[in-house]
Design an enzyme around this catalytic site. Structure first.
Site, PDB file in Angstrom:
ATOM      1  N   GLY A 134       0.971   5.428   1.730  1.00  0.00           N
ATOM      2  CA  GLY A 134       0.388   6.495   2.544  1.00  0.00           C
ATOM      3  C   GLY A 134       1.079   7.808   2.267  1.00  0.00           C
ATOM      4  N   GLY A 135       0.874   8.778   3.189  1.00  0.00           N
ATOM      5  CA  GLY A 135       1.474  10.089   3.021  1.00  0.00           C
ATOM      6  C   GLY A 135       2.987  10.046   3.060  1.00  0.00           C
ATOM      7  N   GLY A 154       4.912   7.370   1.979  1.00  0.00           N
ATOM      8  CA  GLY A 154       5.419   6.700   0.791  1.00  0.00           C
ATOM      9  C   GLY A 154       4.917   5.268   0.740  1.00  0.00           C
ATOM     10  N   PRO A 155       5.404   4.444  -0.200  1.00  0.00           N
ATOM     11  CG  PRO A 155       6.676   3.490  -1.913  1.00  0.00           C
ATOM     12  CD  PRO A 155       6.379   4.809  -1.245  1.00  0.00           C
ATOM     13  CB  VAL A 156       4.152  -0.068   3.107  1.00  0.00           C
ATOM     14  CG1 VAL A 156       4.605  -1.137   4.097  1.00  0.00           C
ATOM     15  CG2 VAL A 156       4.018   1.278   3.808  1.00  0.00           C
ATOM     16  N   GLY A 186       0.832  -1.191   0.000  1.00  0.00           N
ATOM     17  CA  GLY A 186       0.000   0.000   0.000  1.00  0.00           C
ATOM     18  C   GLY A 186       0.866   1.239   0.000  1.00  0.00           C
ATOM     19  CG  ASP A 205      -2.757  10.500   9.931  1.00  0.00           C
ATOM     20  OD1 ASP A 205      -3.924  10.887   9.695  1.00  0.00           O
ATOM     21  OD2 ASP A 205      -2.013  10.038   9.053  1.00  0.00           O
TER      22      ASP A 205
END
Length: 815
Positions: free
Chosen positions: A506-507, A509-511, A504, A622
């Site tokens: 997020g803010g 970067g990719p995981v 996935g 968050d």
């Protein structure tokens, strides 16, 4: 930018609005109004809600219904037969249909030629038209404040007449009669104490502003010099009062007392948004609650726990203190009787809201040296301060007896000098010197080493070398060991960051999913070069997670910084994130209630640890479904600490200039002004609870296309006694524990209440989720209706009505 539209039913019929004053030959019947010369304010009859009762009051002419003053607060006219006229004694009177008096002015003397005018200041005045001085008022509405203070008004006490001008909240939104919440200046004239503002519920003190210090009230940090307001405080032999003026005449701001939210609020009208924007609230947080930490204790929102005995004092009841019941406060280590004349002294405590001045003594002409000597001359004097913080050396306040309601400010505040016996002076002095030395050394070391992780060639995954990271917190140095990974081992583990291994994005970067040589599965967070979050957020996450260990927090295995690559390595969560299950129709059907309840309770325990039980007080900022990961047994683990803060700030004292977060989860006070606290996380948790129960996303939820948010939908169903309709329809007919479901919805609504003061702490949430005790009724939530942001909204000082309560949000930086 936050747009609020909060409307209460309000109706009046205006036949004409052409005059700003009336004379004895004229009258105002129901349906007619007075309008000030520049059309700033309007005066006339109105009704509230669906009631036929008619009131007479003043409101802003060109702002959607905001009542600032009511004449007949407790004596409404039951129909439209009311009449306003000037009687034979020259007073303005409100008459019932049978000509009996419902309300009247009380002129100081009878005018030869009486005239009632509505001024552009919002002041309704009665004067003698023959008096050449048009400001010689025989009566004015400013002398009889209701629940709202506007520019030019004042609250305080007239020492000649004994009149006490204070604000009193409405009983409720449909009844302007005074409730039990009041806000006013108080002081002891005999003891010559400095005035302080108190918010009271009945006789009980709820909030205290701190005494006047020459510039502002010591607890009123929002009163610091600013380009918007000028504050006026007069303390003379004739009167003691406070008021404010607006430096920019186009700005509109009010101060109001709210019975429903139990707050004193300053609101500013934002014309572009057609909405009232909260500028400050009191009380702002737990430290603002009167006597929250008991006697002789300091309340500091940055610390965990927030209450601490002053140096030289100890808990009165160690047993209850350890259970976070601070009401009994603290007592001296050595009693006052142990003071030895000539050997006792004072310890300086900087940056405080100084204690309640009820049991104090004041001399406005003494300098600091004289003040200290005066305190030493009395065996019962506990502390002193210079009451003028401008450094001019004048003004002295002495305290006798316990020191009540002290709080710490991160900046500003006043110095308080507390008396100590010689035996305690040495102990406290040594400790203070240690704190200073460690802070300096720790701060310098931290600048060099804080949060850095180095990649070393030749080291391998799990067996990589450790790095000693020095972090300074609370005057102590701690060694944190964090395994290092070299870039080559990460590339092998993730197959060179293959798209097939991408979990996935997020803010940050990719995981990516990966597998080390020893078979251990990992998740690698890779900082995107174009990410708005950068090295600071990565360091922040390393620093925080390395110190946090809890079964409901994701575990950080190590990190790597090499060239352009900045990586964090976590334990792998095989069941992805929470949003994958609750928002997916296929997965949602399989996601039974017992698992959902397990996840709700697990998230609550994780937040409780962050807020209260960890070595640091951490605010996540968050919290959302995609940041809750699930392990093999579907246990939740809170992740993504890139935006988290170690600082335990509140709605006015911890503020970020850049609001970053996720639409649908942000607390109103964070979205308004970037003000965050543990209660911001509580709000986000409440949203998560409602999402988990309903299977619906908060963001973009429009119930039946009426624009009602998920929160608004839950609130309406709760008020109708039909909360079970919130439950995911896939599970509603299954054999589930309905009481548990309803309890979770109820707890969720308590967490998303508009005011952070009303929201429970996570310790209370955990208890409520795990017990069967009766729950308090929630107050109206934030974000009730999602509006078209391009159209804007409008507002009044009343946060809710029976029919509408609109609020929506638009932010620049969202994730």
């Amino acid at each position: 930018m936050l747009i609020i539209a909060i409307i209460f039913p309000f109706h009046f019929q205006t036949v004409f609005s052409a005059v700003d004053g009336i004379r004895p030959s004229q009258s105002i019947s129901d349906g007619k109004t007075l309008v000030s010369k520049e059309a700033m304010f309007e005066f006339g009859f109105f009704s509230l809600g669906n009631s036929k009762s008619r009131y007479v009051g003043i409101w802003y002419k060109n702002i959607p219904i905001t009542i600032v003053w009511v004449a007949n607060r407790c004596k409404p006219i039951n129909n439209s037969s009311g009449l306003l006229t000037i009687n034979s004694t020259g007073n303005l009177v409100l008459l019932y249909q049978n000509k009996s008096v419902a309300w009247s002015t009380s002129a100081s003397k009878q005018a030869k030629k009486p005239l009632v005018e509505l001024l552009d200041s919002g002041n309704l005045v009665l004067r003698d038209e023959e008096d050449k001085n048009s400001e010689n008022y025989l009566w004015q509405s400013f002398d009889y404040p209701c629940d709202t203070l506007i520019a030019g008004m004042k609250i305080g006490r007239d020492l000649r007449t004994g009149r006490n001008l204070r604000l009193s909240a409405w009983k409720n939104w449909d009844d302007p009669c005074p409730g039990d919440f009041t806000y006013g200046l108080e002081f002891d004239q005999k003891l010559n104490t400095y005035p302080e503002f108190y918010l009271r519920k009945g006789n009980a003190k709820c909030y205290r502003s701190g005494p006047w210090n020459g510039i502002r009230f010591s607890g009123g940090v929002e009163q610091r010099p600013n380009p918007y307001f000028s504050f006026e405080s007069v303390y003379s032999d004739d009167e003691v009062y406070y008021g404010f003026n607006l430096k920019n005449k186009s700005l509109i701001s009010i101060l109001a007392v709210n019975q429903t939210t139990s707050l004193r609020q300053r609101l500013t009208w934002i014309k572009a948004d057609q909405a009232w924007k909260p500028y400050s609230n009191s009380p702002r947080d737990d430290c603002d609650k009167y006597r929250h930490c008991g006697a002789n204790a300091n309340c500091d929102m940055k610390e965990n726990p927030i209450c601490e005995c002053l140096k030289g004092f100890k808990p009165t009841s160690p047993e209850t203190w350890s259970l976070m019941d601070w009401s009994k406060g603290c007592v001296r280590n050595k009693p006052m009787s142990s003071l030895e004349k000539g050997k006792d002294g004072f310890i300086k405590f900087p940056g405080l809201k100084v204690p309640d001045t009820t049991h104090s003594w004041v001399n406005k002409s003494m300098n600091t040296k004289e003040c200290r000597a005066k305190c030493l001359s009395s065996s019962s004097c506990m502390a002193y301060t210079n009451t003028d913080i401008r450094g001019q050396g004048s003004g002295c306040a002495l305290w006798f007896g316990d020191l009540i309601d002290i709080r710490q400010f991160p900046q500003g505040g006043q110095d308080l000098f507390i008396r100590m016996p010689s035996s305690e002076l040495g102990k406290v002095g040594d400790n203070m010197r240690v704190v200073i030395v460690v802070s300096v050394i720790g701060g310098f070391s931290g600048m060099l080493l804080l949060g850095f992780c180095f990649c070393r060639r030749g080291s391998e995954g799990k067996t990589a070398r450790n790095i000693e990271t020095i972090c300074q917190h609370g005057g102590q140095e701690e060694d944190l060991e964090l395994p290092l990974f070299n870039l080559s081992s990460i590339i092998v583990a993730t197959e060179n960051f293959s798209p097939y291994n991408k979990l996935g994005e997020g803010g940050f970067g990719p995981v990516y999913r990966g597998k080390l040589e020893d078979g251990q599965e990992i998740a690698v967070k890779r900082l995107s070069i174009n990410s708005a979050q950068g090295v600071y957020e990565l360091k922040n996450e390393v620093k925080l997670i390395a110190k946090l260990q809890h079964r409901n927090l994701v575990k950080l295995l190590g990190c790597c910084i090499q060239g352009e690559e900045k990586l964090l390595v976590y334990e792998y969560m095989p069941n992805k994130s929470l949003d994958f299950f609750i928002f997916d129709q296929k997965q949602g059907k399989l996601f039974e209630w017992s698992k959902r309840l397990q996840i709700i309770c697990g998230i609550a325990r994780g937040l409780l640890y962050l807020h209260q039980d960890s070595r640091l007080r951490v605010i996540h900022r968050d919290l959302k479904a995609s940041n809750v990961l699930l392990d093999n047994d579907m246990n939740p683990k809170i992740s993504d600490f890139g935006l988290a803060r170690i600082f335990g700030g509140d709605q006015t004292e911890e503020q970020t200039n850049r609001v970053i977060g996720t639409y649908g989860y942000m607390a109103p006070e964070y979205a308004f002004d970037g003000l965050f606290s543990v209660k911001s996380d509580v709000f986000s948790f409440g949203i998560l609870v409602l999402e988990i129960v309903s299977g619906k996303k908060s963001r973009g939820f429009h119930h039946q296309n009426h624009g009602v948010t998920l929160i608004g939908h839950a609130w309406k169903l709760h008020k109708e006694g039909n909360s079970i309709e919130m439950f995911d329809k896939h599970l509603r007919e299954a054999d589930n524990n309905v009481e548990q479901v309803l309890r979770c919805i109820h707890v969720g609504l308590l967490c998303v209440q508009q005011s952070p003061v009303d929201r429970p702490n996570m310790s209370s949430v955990v208890v409520m989720l795990g017990s069967e005790s009766e729950l308090p009724q929630p107050k109206p939530p934030g974000y009730f209706v999602e509006m078209d942001l391009a159209k804007g909204g409008h507002s009044s000082t009343n946060p809710e009505s029976s029919s509408m309560n609109d609020m929506s949000i638009s932010l620049l930086d969202a994730r």
